[in-house]
Design a protein around this motif. Structure first.
Motif, mmCIF file in Angstrom:
data_model
loop_
_atom_site.group_PDB
_atom_site.id
_atom_site.type_symbol
_atom_site.label_atom_id
_atom_site.label_comp_id
_atom_site.label_asym_id
_atom_site.label_seq_id
_atom_site.Cartn_x
_atom_site.Cartn_y
_atom_site.Cartn_z
ATOM 1 N N UNK A 124 0.830 -1.204 0.000
ATOM 2 C CA UNK A 124 0.000 0.000 0.000
ATOM 3 C C UNK A 124 0.866 1.256 0.000
ATOM 4 N N UNK A 125 1.962 1.234 0.705
ATOM 5 C CA UNK A 125 2.869 2.391 0.709
ATOM 6 C C UNK A 125 3.444 2.630 -0.680
ATOM 7 N N UNK A 126 3.797 1.528 -1.401
ATOM 8 C CA UNK A 126 4.348 1.662 -2.764
ATOM 9 C C UNK A 126 3.319 2.255 -3.700
ATOM 10 N N UNK A 127 2.061 1.772 -3.610
ATOM 11 C CA UNK A 127 0.995 2.328 -4.463
ATOM 12 C C UNK A 127 0.769 3.801 -4.157
ATOM 13 N N UNK A 128 0.823 4.148 -2.871
ATOM 14 C CA UNK A 128 0.628 5.555 -2.530
ATOM 15 C C UNK A 128 1.743 6.422 -3.104
ATOM 16 N N UNK A 129 2.998 5.993 -2.992
ATOM 17 C CA UNK A 129 4.116 6.772 -3.516
ATOM 18 C C UNK A 129 4.017 6.915 -5.041
ATOM 19 N N UNK A 160 -5.654 9.816 -3.459
ATOM 20 C CA UNK A 160 -6.365 9.796 -2.180
ATOM 21 C C UNK A 160 -6.750 8.380 -1.784
ATOM 22 N N UNK A 161 -7.179 7.570 -2.752
ATOM 23 C CA UNK A 161 -7.537 6.178 -2.458
ATOM 24 C C UNK A 161 -6.319 5.400 -1.961
ATOM 25 N N UNK A 162 -5.193 5.585 -2.630
ATOM 26 C CA UNK A 162 -3.987 4.875 -2.212
ATOM 27 C C UNK A 162 -3.516 5.329 -0.827
ATOM 28 N N UNK A 163 -3.720 6.602 -0.522
ATOM 29 C CA UNK A 163 -3.369 7.093 0.825
ATOM 30 C C UNK A 163 -4.251 6.439 1.892
ATOM 31 N N UNK A 164 -5.546 6.293 1.577
ATOM 32 C CA UNK A 164 -6.448 5.629 2.513
ATOM 33 C C UNK A 164 -6.103 4.154 2.661
ATOM 34 N N UNK A 165 -5.686 3.519 1.588
ATOM 35 C CA UNK A 165 -5.296 2.099 1.666
ATOM 36 C C UNK A 165 -4.104 1.908 2.601
ATOM 37 N N UNK A 166 -3.207 2.911 2.629
ATOM 38 C CA UNK A 166 -2.075 2.820 3.553
ATOM 39 C C UNK A 166 -2.568 2.830 5.008
ATOM 40 N N UNK A 167 -3.540 3.704 5.313
ATOM 41 C CA UNK A 167 -4.086 3.741 6.670
ATOM 42 C C UNK A 167 -4.769 2.439 7.051
#
Length: 380
Positions: A124-129, A160-167
């Motif tokens: 999830x962190x990789x997708x967010x970055x 925004x979706x990827x940031x939420x997935x990290x949480x």
């Protein structure tokens, strides 16, 4: 001859007259005195002020200072037990060990799930970055007119979706870590320990036996017996005098020549509505364990009386339709009945709680025929 008989006759008459006078005169005086009304003669006593302290011997029951039943907190099989009936154990000492194969497997599974959650969090962190980098690129292309506004909005939403997935992934990792801590804590209960210093009263656990979580099958029963508690019921009339720290003597029939010193540790400060007594705890040191839990005991207490108590003979008591009372003789030797409240009846004497002030002259032997106001004669 005739002249001599006359003096003799006169002498006889004189003697007879003198005897008549001597015998008649006392009887006449007695009849005269009997016509004068006489006052009843009574003996009186003064009430006796009793000591301010009262010694009572009451029944009691010996109980442990602390007593508990130990149950299993985890399910499994008994691996071994390390304490038996009569053993003294310390707080935290191991009593038994339980083999928990199911719990061990749950712990391994939870560890694997934690690694999986950590991997998902890394992904999830990789997708967010990546989404952030793409969004910055489209912003530059949009400002140069090489990307549409729709593409820019789409990349912003994806970021925004990827940031939420990290949480979500981080929360999932925290949940699995908490689950592992719970299982590790639960695994610690595979070692059954003593909750306090005491003596093992019973043991119902055997090697290889199946134990389950709950309070259905007890493993051990432990009691702390030094000191012990002796429960005693204090009557209502003395319950206000009970104070923490007052001394007590405890005796049991198994040791007829020995008494045990104790102190009042606590009281209920309330009366039982049925027996009108107050539950009181006497704490007694028991280093040699002579006092056994469940023993019947006699407790001797010296309690200060909550009010002044006077003692009168039981013969002075009148109890009829007018109530419980005693007869007193006032200053002018007149009779007066005074109602009283009995504190205690000892048989030969009566202890009076109220009604008297201690200075009265009380008729020692009560007479129902005496009436208020009647004048009597007080005999020494």
């Amino acid at each position: 001859m005739r002249s001599r008989s006359i003096p003799i006759a006169l002498g006889v008459l004189t003697v007879l007259a003198a005897g008549f006078v001597a015998g008649y005169t006392p009887k006449r005086h007695a009849r005269a005195e009997s016509t004068v009304p006489t006052r009843p003669r009574v003996a009186v006593v003064t009430p006796k002020v009793l000591a301010s302290e009262r010694v009572m011997v009451l029944p009691g029951s010996v109980q442990a200072l602390e007593e508990t039943v130990v149950y299993a907190r985890v399910s499994g099989y008994t691996k071994r037990w390390l304490a038996d009936i009569g053993d003294e154990v310390r707080e935290g000492q191991t009593l038994a060990e339980i083999d928990t194969p199911e719990l061990d497997q749950e712990l391994e599974q939870a560890a694997a799930q934690l690694e999986q959650a950590k991997a998902a969090a890394t992904q999830a962190n990789a997708h967010r970055d990546y989404s952030k980098t793409t969004l910055e690129r489209y912003r530059k292309l949009g400002s140069a007119g090489l990307a549409s506004q729709q593409d820019l909005d789409q990349r912003r939403a994806q970021s925004l979706v990827d940031e939420a997935d990290v949480g979500v992934a981080q929360a999932n990792v925290a949940a699995h870590e908490a689950n592992i801590r719970r299982l590790v804590h639960l695994k610690s209960f595979a070692r059954v320990v003593a909750p306090f210093h005491g003596t093992v009263v019973s043991r119902t656990i055997e090697r290889g036996a199946l134990v389950t979580v709950g309070n259905t099958v007890p493993l051990f029963k432990i009691a702390a017996t030094d000191p012990v508690r002796v429960l005693v019921q204090i009557p209502q009339d003395l319950s206000p005098s009970v104070q923490t720290g007052l001394g007590a003597k405890v005796s049991v029939r198994e040791y007829p020549t020995q008494s045990f010193d104790g102190v009042i540790a606590r009281s209920a400060h309330a009366l039982d509505p049925t027996s009108r007594t107050m539950n009181t705890v006497v704490r007694v040191p028991n280093p040699s364990n002579k006092l056994l839990v469940g023993m019947y005991a006699q407790v001797s207490l010296t309690l200060p009386a909550p009010h002044r108590v006077l003692e009168v003979p039981a013969t002075a008591l009148l109890n009829d339709a007018k109530g419980v009372r005693v007869t007193t003789v006032c200053a002018h030797d007149a009779i007066r009945s005074i109602p009283i409240v009995i504190e205690r009846d000892t048989g030969a004497t009566i202890e009076v709680a109220s009604g008297l002030d201690g200075g009265e002259r009380i008729v020692k032997i009560a007479r129902p025929d005496l009436r208020d106001g009647e004048v009597v004669e007080v005999v020494p």
